[in-house]
Design a protein around this motif. Sequence first.
Motif, PDB file in Angstrom:
ATOM      1  N   VAL A   1       1.780   8.314 -13.682  1.00 47.90           N
ATOM      2  CA  VAL A   1       1.818   6.721 -12.837  1.00 47.90           C
ATOM      3  C   VAL A   1       1.563   5.731 -13.943  1.00 47.90           C
ATOM      4  O   VAL A   1       0.761   5.946 -14.850  1.00 47.90           O
ATOM      5  CB  VAL A   1       0.916   6.936 -11.993  1.00 47.90           C
ATOM      6  CG1 VAL A   1       0.904   5.414 -11.171  1.00 47.90           C
ATOM      7  CG2 VAL A   1       0.765   7.896 -10.612  1.00 47.90           C
TER       8      VAL A   1
ATOM      9  N   CYS B   1      -1.078  -2.492  -6.261  1.00 44.62           N
ATOM     10  CA  CYS B   1       0.015  -2.483  -5.345  1.00 44.62           C
ATOM     11  C   CYS B   1      -0.482  -1.064  -4.440  1.00 44.62           C
ATOM     12  O   CYS B   1      -0.872  -1.010  -3.436  1.00 44.62           O
ATOM     13  CB  CYS B   1       1.179  -2.270  -5.686  1.00 44.62           C
ATOM     14  SG  CYS B   1       1.994  -3.650  -6.611  1.00 44.62           S
ATOM     15  N   LYS B   2      -0.513   0.116  -5.093  1.00 45.38           N
ATOM     16  CA  LYS B   2      -0.948   1.287  -4.630  1.00 45.38           C
ATOM     17  C   LYS B   2      -0.433   1.713  -3.156  1.00 45.38           C
ATOM     18  O   LYS B   2      -1.224   1.715  -2.139  1.00 45.38           O
ATOM     19  CB  LYS B   2      -2.688   1.275  -4.435  1.00 45.38           C
ATOM     20  CG  LYS B   2      -3.084   2.861  -4.479  1.00 45.38           C
ATOM     21  CD  LYS B   2      -4.587   2.620  -4.728  1.00 45.38           C
ATOM     22  CE  LYS B   2      -5.518   2.160  -3.524  1.00 45.38           C
ATOM     23  NZ  LYS B   2      -6.753   2.624  -3.398  1.00 45.38           N
TER      24      LYS B   2
ATOM     25  N   LEU C   1      -3.289   4.870  -8.511  1.00 45.46           N
ATOM     26  CA  LEU C   1      -3.406   6.401  -8.519  1.00 45.46           C
ATOM     27  C   LEU C   1      -2.940   6.976  -9.729  1.00 45.46           C
ATOM     28  O   LEU C   1      -2.221   6.510 -10.432  1.00 45.46           O
ATOM     29  CB  LEU C   1      -2.312   6.953  -7.346  1.00 45.46           C
ATOM     30  CG  LEU C   1      -2.500   6.585  -5.949  1.00 45.46           C
ATOM     31  CD1 LEU C   1      -1.721   7.509  -4.999  1.00 45.46           C
ATOM     32  CD2 LEU C   1      -3.944   6.481  -5.430  1.00 45.46           C
TER      33      LEU C   1
ATOM     34  N   CYS D   1       8.404   5.901  -4.532  1.00 45.30           N
ATOM     35  CA  CYS D   1       7.346   4.775  -4.961  1.00 45.30           C
ATOM     36  C   CYS D   1       8.362   3.319  -5.109  1.00 45.30           C
ATOM     37  O   CYS D   1       9.463   3.404  -5.570  1.00 45.30           O
ATOM     38  CB  CYS D   1       7.187   4.794  -6.440  1.00 45.30           C
ATOM     39  SG  CYS D   1       6.008   3.407  -6.926  1.00 45.30           S
TER      40      CYS D   1
HETATM   41 FE1  F3S Z   1       1.493   3.860  -6.829  1.00 47.84          FE
HETATM   42 FE2  F3S Z   1       3.821   4.152  -6.187  1.00 47.84          FE
HETATM   43 FE3  F3S Z   1       2.247   5.948  -5.641  1.00 47.84          FE
HETATM   44  S1  F3S Z   1       2.591   2.035  -6.277  1.00 47.84           S
HETATM   45  S2  F3S Z   1       0.430   4.635  -5.050  1.00 47.84           S
HETATM   46  S3  F3S Z   1       2.847   5.446  -7.379  1.00 47.84           S
HETATM   47  S4  F3S Z   1       4.177   5.047  -4.339  1.00 47.84           S
END
Ligand code: F3S
Length: 114
Positions: free
Chosen positions: A5, A12-13, A33, A50
């Motif tokens: 990530v 945002c998460k 996350l 995402c």
């Molecule tokens: Fe972050 Fe995207 Fe998952 S904003 S929480 S990596 S859906």
Amino acid sequence: MAFVVTESCIQCKYTDCVNVCPMACFYEGPNFLAIDQSQCIDCAMCVTECPVKAILHESELQPDQRHFIELNHTLATRSGWKRITRPTSPLPEHEKWAAVANKLALLQTSWKPD
Ligand code: F3S
Ligand code: SF4
């Protein structure tokens, strides 16, 4: 090699990613996350979920993003973050923060006030 990530997730998460992960790789902090790469099987299912394209394969990272490999590892395995397996609501100002590029200084590593 695994997926990580990156910065776009901060503040945002969205958590759509956790909905599709077959290995429950995701760990939750206050505004980010992290993926435990030791559990990731490189299926790539989370990538398209995402909304802000925060999830990248290690091999796709730009030089100035490579610190996210160690950051994901540390946050997922050594920071007391809990595994998250069900999506939750995105953070309140996610729409505003989705358009902001440099957010690393805002990353909160602890659920307790600093
Ligand atoms: Fe972050 Fe995207 Fe998952 S904003 S929480 S990596 S859906
Ligand atoms: Fe989970 Fe697959 Fe994403 Fe790895 S690539 S975090 S196993 S959904």
